[in-house]
Design a protein around this motif. Structure first.
Motif, PDB file in Angstrom:
ATOM      1  N   LEU A  11      25.089 -12.407  18.734  1.00 38.65           N
ATOM      2  CA  LEU A  11      23.783 -12.815  18.205  1.00 38.65           C
ATOM      3  C   LEU A  11      22.953 -13.363  19.357  1.00 38.65           C
ATOM      4  O   LEU A  11      23.421 -14.224  20.108  1.00 38.65           O
ATOM      5  CB  LEU A  11      23.984 -13.885  17.134  1.00 38.65           C
ATOM      6  CG  LEU A  11      22.746 -14.470  16.470  1.00 38.65           C
ATOM      7  CD1 LEU A  11      22.057 -13.409  15.635  1.00 38.65           C
ATOM      8  CD2 LEU A  11      23.146 -15.663  15.593  1.00 38.65           C
ATOM      9  N   ALA A  90      14.129  -7.213  18.189  1.00 38.17           N
ATOM     10  CA  ALA A  90      14.749  -7.153  16.868  1.00 38.17           C
ATOM     11  C   ALA A  90      15.142  -5.720  16.506  1.00 38.17           C
ATOM     12  O   ALA A  90      16.151  -5.498  15.830  1.00 38.17           O
ATOM     13  CB  ALA A  90      13.790  -7.720  15.827  1.00 38.17           C
ATOM     14  N   THR A  93      18.739  -4.321  17.012  1.00 39.64           N
ATOM     15  CA  THR A  93      19.844  -4.742  16.148  1.00 39.64           C
ATOM     16  C   THR A  93      20.586  -3.550  15.579  1.00 39.64           C
ATOM     17  O   THR A  93      19.971  -2.577  15.137  1.00 39.64           O
ATOM     18  CB  THR A  93      19.311  -5.620  14.995  1.00 39.64           C
ATOM     19  OG1 THR A  93      18.806  -6.841  15.536  1.00 39.64           O
ATOM     20  CG2 THR A  93      20.407  -5.931  13.988  1.00 39.64           C
ATOM     21  N   GLN A 111      28.880  -5.359  16.972  1.00 36.32           N
ATOM     22  CA  GLN A 111      27.607  -5.715  16.349  1.00 36.32           C
ATOM     23  C   GLN A 111      26.702  -6.445  17.338  1.00 36.32           C
ATOM     24  O   GLN A 111      27.130  -7.392  18.004  1.00 36.32           O
ATOM     25  CB  GLN A 111      27.846  -6.616  15.133  1.00 36.32           C
ATOM     26  CG  GLN A 111      26.586  -7.106  14.442  1.00 36.32           C
ATOM     27  CD  GLN A 111      25.837  -6.011  13.723  1.00 36.32           C
ATOM     28  OE1 GLN A 111      26.443  -5.187  13.024  1.00 36.32           O
ATOM     29  NE2 GLN A 111      24.514  -5.987  13.865  1.00 36.32           N
ATOM     30  N   THR A 113      23.026  -8.356  17.136  1.00 37.22           N
ATOM     31  CA  THR A 113      21.978  -8.851  16.253  1.00 37.22           C
ATOM     32  C   THR A 113      20.963  -9.623  17.079  1.00 37.22           C
ATOM     33  O   THR A 113      21.319 -10.572  17.776  1.00 37.22           O
ATOM     34  CB  THR A 113      22.550  -9.761  15.158  1.00 37.22           C
ATOM     35  OG1 THR A 113      23.545  -9.046  14.421  1.00 37.22           O
ATOM     36  CG2 THR A 113      21.448 -10.215  14.211  1.00 37.22           C
ATOM     37  N   VAL A 114      19.718  -9.192  17.007  1.00 37.34           N
ATOM     38  CA  VAL A 114      18.634  -9.827  17.760  1.00 37.34           C
ATOM     39  C   VAL A 114      17.689 -10.485  16.767  1.00 37.34           C
ATOM     40  O   VAL A 114      17.135  -9.819  15.891  1.00 37.34           O
ATOM     41  CB  VAL A 114      17.871  -8.808  18.614  1.00 37.34           C
ATOM     42  CG1 VAL A 114      16.811  -9.523  19.457  1.00 37.34           C
ATOM     43  CG2 VAL A 114      18.820  -8.026  19.504  1.00 37.34           C
ATOM     44  N   THR A 115      17.532 -11.788  16.896  1.00 35.54           N
ATOM     45  CA  THR A 115      16.660 -12.528  15.987  1.00 35.54           C
ATOM     46  C   THR A 115      15.293 -12.726  16.630  1.00 35.54           C
ATOM     47  O   THR A 115      15.194 -12.977  17.832  1.00 35.54           O
ATOM     48  CB  THR A 115      17.274 -13.878  15.628  1.00 35.54           C
ATOM     49  OG1 THR A 115      17.457 -14.636  16.835  1.00 35.54           O
ATOM     50  CG2 THR A 115      18.604 -13.706  14.947  1.00 35.54           C
TER      51      THR A 115
END
Length: 116
Positions: A11, A90, A93, A111, A113-115
């Motif tokens: 993340l 984002a 992701t 995985q 995940t880019v916020t």
């Protein structure tokens, strides 16, 4: 039996960086040197897409969406492939998979995940 194991996902905030690794086993170094390796990704609800590939010669190709931000590389001695990702967005992701093209071998995926 050829196997690939990815690592390095996680993340991260938009603008951040990650480095993915893909370690091959069950294949000798000489053969690995001549095989084209690639990274694919699959975003939720979308088809798997090619992100980058690298030939044994070191020649690389990239999807337009990642050019200038992602770098694919390989270490023949370690039988490992890498994907350096910077300026993550984002839209990056998804689950990232490595593949050896000539053998059709896929890794299990990692995985990212880019916020925003």
């Amino acid at each position: 039996q050829v196997q690939l194991v990815e690592s390095g996902g996680g993340l991260v905030q938009a603008g951040g960086s990650l480095r993915l690794s893909c370690a091959a086993s069950g294949i000798n170094t000489l053969l690995f040197r001549h095989i084209t390796g690639a990274w694919y990704r699959q975003a939720p609800g979308k088809q798997r897409e090619l992100v980058a590939s690298i030939m044994g010669s070191g020649s690389t190709t990239y999807a337009d969406s990642v050019k200038g931000r992602f770098t694919i590389s390989r270490d023949h001695a370690e039988k490992t492939m890498y994907l350096e990702m910077v300026s993550l967005q984002a839209e990056d992701t998804g689950v990232y998979y490595c593949k050896l093209e000539q053998t059709g071998t896929w890794g299990q995926g990692t995985q990212v995940t880019v916020t925003s």
